[in-house]
Design an enzyme around this catalytic site. Structure first.
Site: not given
Ligand code: PPS
Length: 347
Positions: A158, A315
């Site tokens: 990040h 997500g």
């Molecule tokens: S972190 O902790 O900063 O590394 O988080 P990061 O992975 O960047 O972001 C987490 C958000 O991504 C969503 N997420 C996904 N969305 C769609 N598809 C898949 N496969 C997926 N995997 C993780 C996750 O749910 C977090 O978003 P939100 O809006 O909170 O659901």
């Protein structure tokens, strides 16, 4: 004040600003540092690791997934790893924790200090034991694992471009993911309520203010984006929006396939899309080595987990339309107009 290899000066937050921050983020009690220029904000141990991140030896076959927190890193790192290593879904390491296969380069800045009892109790993964047989896990496992990982490495960070050596894009490929700041801030607030180490106690309005004032850990989202946006035409940088991944995963996988040079067939891309879908990643839930960690009240807030969800929360794109008040939307729109005025438009 400490001067870092990147040329930034790091100083610990003090006085009223520090007292106020502790009111809302009580578990950041060990200290928060801010860098100048840029205003990047990190937990105190960042100062000890900063030069090692800056001087990290990237290799030509590396792919670095770079995002501000909550912009879809985990999804993208799993996509990239699967495309490069597991397009036929038969790789023996596929069930190994994502954080082991794709180390979080600066993860150690969130780990307990090496002399603490918590450091003694941190679970040590089989992969760490295998790849770093002579290393001391209390000195931080993420960076040591990132160094020791066998080629082809997929890594996650990040950190922004300016905290790596300027040669980064000459050395390695970077996949940068941007997300609409209104969804990013909601996801980051959830993260800060879910994980006890981050623990935010305050209203959504306060959290949004911290975000807009660049005071959250990792600091200015707009500057992070700007640094990547300015480099978006570099052949070694692939710039993608979370919203585009959501809207049309197959088109985005084809773009990634061309960038990574993986040469996957249509069926293999379908495999990747399915394997990395939100539903499948949520049900595998293999982000960390210890899945039971989510049941541990000392690490994860069980009320928030039950009510709002876990790491894999929703997500979705556009959750902000239901969650942000008209006042917050207006405030954020104003911030977007003022700070994100370098050509990017959010979806
Ligand atoms: S972190 O902790 O900063 O590394 O988080 P990061 O992975 O960047 O972001 C987490 C958000 O991504 C969503 N997420 C996904 N969305 C769609 N598809 C898949 N496969 C997926 N995997 C993780 C996750 O749910 C977090 O978003 P939100 O809006 O909170 O659901």
């Amino acid at each position: 004040m400490t001067t870092l290899a990147s040329g930034h000066k790091a100083s610990l937050l003090e006085g009223d600003e520090w007292t106020k921050l502790l009111e809302y983020f009580p578990n950041y009690k060990d200290g928060i540092t801010r860098l100048s220029p840029g205003g990047w904000v990190f937990t105190k141990p960042y100062i000890n690791f900063a030069d090692r991140f800056y001087n990290f030896e990237f290799r030509k076959d590396d792919v670095l997934v770079m995002t501000w927190p909550k912009c879809g890193t985990t999804w993208t790192q799993e996509i990239v790893w699967t495309m490069r290593n597991n397009p036929d879904l038969d790789h023996p390491d596929a069930d190994v924790a994502i954080m082991d296969r794709v180390p979080f380069m600066e993860g150690d800045i969130f780990s307990p200090g090496e002399d603490s009892t918590e450091a003694e109790q941190m679970p040590v993964s089989e992969m760490f034991k295998r790849l770093c047989p002579n290393a001391d896990p209390r000195k931080g496992m993420s960076l040591q694992l990132a160094k020791a990982l066998l080629d082809p490495r997929t890594l996650k960070t990040h950190l922004p471009f300016s905290l790596f050596a300027p040669s980064l894009l000459e050395k390695t490929k970077v996949v940068y993911v941007a997300r609409n700041p209104k969804d990013t801030v909601l996801s980051y607030q959830h993260h800060h309520k879910l994980f006890k180490a981050q623990s935010f106690v305050g209203s959504l309005e306060t959290f949004v203010d911290y975000f807009l004032e660049d005071k959250l850990v990792y600091g200015p989202y707009w500057l992070h984006l700007k640094e990547a946006w300015e480099r978006r035409d570099h052949p070694n940088l692939h710039f993608v929006f979370y919203e585009d991944l959501k809207a049309d995963i197959m088109s985005e996988l084809k773009r990634l396939d061309a960038f990574l040079g993986t040469g996957l067939s249509h069926d293999q891309l379908v495999n990747v899309a399915k394997h990395t879908s939100f539903g499948e990643m949520k049900s595998r839930n293999n982000l960390f080595i210890n899945k039971d960690m989510f049941k541990n009240e000392a690490i994860v807030n069980q009320d928030v987990l039950q009510k709002d969800g876990g790491f894999f929360r929703q997500g979705k794109s556009g959750d902000w339309k239901a969650k942000l008040t008209p006042e917050l939307i207006e405030k954020m729109d104003k911030w977007i107009r003022q700070k994100c005025d370098f050509g990017i438009s959010f979806k």
